[in-house]
Design an enzyme around this catalytic site. Structure first.
Site, PDB file in Angstrom:
ATOM      1  N   GLN A 254      66.633   2.264  35.550  1.00 38.45           N
ATOM      2  CA  GLN A 254      66.459   1.383  34.384  1.00 38.45           C
ATOM      3  C   GLN A 254      66.256   2.206  33.104  1.00 38.45           C
ATOM      4  O   GLN A 254      65.546   1.776  32.186  1.00 38.45           O
ATOM      5  CB  GLN A 254      65.267   0.467  34.596  1.00 38.45           C
ATOM      6  CG  GLN A 254      65.560  -0.738  35.476  1.00 38.45           C
ATOM      7  CD  GLN A 254      66.502  -1.748  34.815  1.00 38.45           C
ATOM      8  OE1 GLN A 254      66.615  -1.823  33.594  1.00 38.45           O
ATOM      9  NE2 GLN A 254      67.176  -2.528  35.627  1.00 38.45           N
ATOM     10  N   SER A 255      66.895   3.356  33.004  1.00 33.56           N
ATOM     11  CA  SER A 255      66.653   4.248  31.868  1.00 33.56           C
ATOM     12  C   SER A 255      67.095   3.657  30.521  1.00 33.56           C
ATOM     13  O   SER A 255      68.260   3.293  30.345  1.00 33.56           O
ATOM     14  CB  SER A 255      67.407   5.561  32.113  1.00 33.56           C
ATOM     15  OG  SER A 255      67.415   6.344  30.951  1.00 33.56           O
ATOM     16  N   ASN A 256      66.143   3.618  29.586  1.00 37.24           N
ATOM     17  CA  ASN A 256      66.471   3.238  28.212  1.00 37.24           C
ATOM     18  C   ASN A 256      67.264   4.343  27.535  1.00 37.24           C
ATOM     19  O   ASN A 256      68.144   4.074  26.715  1.00 37.24           O
ATOM     20  CB  ASN A 256      65.189   3.002  27.401  1.00 37.24           C
ATOM     21  CG  ASN A 256      64.387   1.841  27.931  1.00 37.24           C
ATOM     22  OD1 ASN A 256      64.876   0.723  27.998  1.00 37.24           O
ATOM     23  ND2 ASN A 256      63.149   2.105  28.335  1.00 37.24           N
TER      24      ASN A 256
ATOM     25  N   ALA B 172      69.378   6.352  28.943  1.00 39.04           N
ATOM     26  CA  ALA B 172      70.770   6.267  29.391  1.00 39.04           C
ATOM     27  C   ALA B 172      71.497   5.157  28.629  1.00 39.04           C
ATOM     28  O   ALA B 172      72.640   5.331  28.194  1.00 39.04           O
ATOM     29  CB  ALA B 172      70.807   6.021  30.897  1.00 39.04           C
TER      30      ALA B 172
END
Ligand code: PLP
Length: 337
Positions: A80-82, A84
């Protein structure tokens, strides 16, 4: 003045981002705030990709990638990387291809976590996504992929987790200068500038920026949400030192003020304090914190204020770092709590 003109840069934010008082929250708490004045800096209001702190780092990372003639960028992060998401969005905006190496580092495999929130947006911004197990070395995988693409004639820039290379951290050195300019114009002297600490680049950049501008770097304080306290302190110091080096200054041994009490069971695992903080900001201010980073950091700030860590009249600035899509990955947690 902080002269960053020798570093190539692309424009991804509308700086300065606003600083606003938390009047609704203050009304809600009344005397319980002990006369402490709380403000937020709206780094969640970026004009690209839904906004968030990573845009400041990407201004320098993509600026250098463009100067190096890159046509593709690769980065890494949690599922769930912001970071990325914002790398994918900013790459789309600036005309780079983008690939993401995402690890399953949070023990969840429900549909909200694996398919909604940032995961939905990674795909929407056109990134090619590679999924890895939680214990995989994503940076090594990203570098191997870069080698493969370069052998086919592409030019590739690889960004580390959170975009927190020394160059990326310069984005928050620039933010430190912005905060000092804004506080002078507002007639405020912040007692503390508070942020979440994930890959440590936001805190490290602030420390380097304050030091380069002749201010006490301990003006910045973070709450670690990823690494345990002593690891987070060491990593933040190393990154701050490397960033300060780019600016031609050094930082003192005790420059890093960091709290480890709000990470609790680990990265991405909800806490009662986070749930309270997210709800309070939503219901008293109409503002959105996120469940992984800013929610835990704001819970930490509230705990400190309640414990009397600040004096009556102190002004404290909380960095709103974005991450709103993460809320949709935690729908069940909010629904059941
Ligand atoms: C919403 C949000 N806030 C805060 C942070 C923490 O920033 P840093 O990784 O620079 O410590 C992140 C990083 O991933 C984030 O996505």
């Amino acid at each position: 003045m902080l002269d960053l003109s020798r570093f190539p840069r692309v424009a991804l934010i509308d700086a300065p981002t606003p600083i606003q008082p938390l009047d609704g929250l203050s009304r809600h708490f009344g005397d319980a705030l002990n006369g402490v004045r709380l403000f937020v800096k709206r780094d969640d209001l970026g004009p690209v990709g839904g906004g968030g702190n990573k845009l400041r780092k990407l201004e320098f990372l993509l600026g250098q990638a463009r100067a190096d003639g890159a046509d593709t960028v690769i980065t890494v992060g949690a599922l769930q990387s912001n970071h990325a998401r914002l790398t994918a969005a900013a790459a789309a905006r600036c005309g780079f291809r983008c690939e993401l190496f995402l690890t399953r580092s949070v023990p969840r495999d429900d549909a909200d976590y694996t398919g909604n929130g940032n995961r939905l947006l990674h795909a929407l911004f056109g990134a090619r996504v590679h999924l890895l197990p939680g214990d995989a070395d994503s940076l090594a995988a990203a570098k191997a992929r870069a080698g493969e693409l370069e052998s086919e004639g592409r030019r590739v820039a690889v960004f580390p987790s959170g975009g927190s290379s020394p160059l990326g951290c310069l984005g928050y050195a620039a933010c430190a200068a912005e905060i000092l300019d804004q506080s002078a114009a507002m007639g405020l002297d912040f007692a503390q500038v508070v942020t979440a600490n994930g890959s440590s680049g936001t805190h490290a950049g602030l420390v380097a920026g304050f030091a380069a501008l002749g201010h006490d770097p301990r003006l910045a304080k973070s709450y670690t949400v990823l690494a345990p306290l002593e690891d987070a302190r060491r990593i933040t110091f190393e990154k701050a030192e490397a960033t300060a080096d780019l600016l031609g200054v050094s930082i003192p041994e005790d420059a890093i003020v960091i709290d480890g009490d709000h990470r609790r069971d680990g990265y991405g695992i909800p806490t009662e304090g986070m749930l309270e903080a997210v709800r309070l900001m939503a219901t008293t201010e109409g503002l959105l914190l996120d469940p992984v980073y800013s929610g835990k950091a704001f819970a930490g700030l509230l705990a400190d204020v309640r414990a009397g860590a600040y004096r009556p009249g102190d002004a404290v600035l909380f960095l709103m770092t974005g991450g709103v899509p993460g809320l949709f990955a935690y729908r069940g947690v909010f629904a059941s709590a």
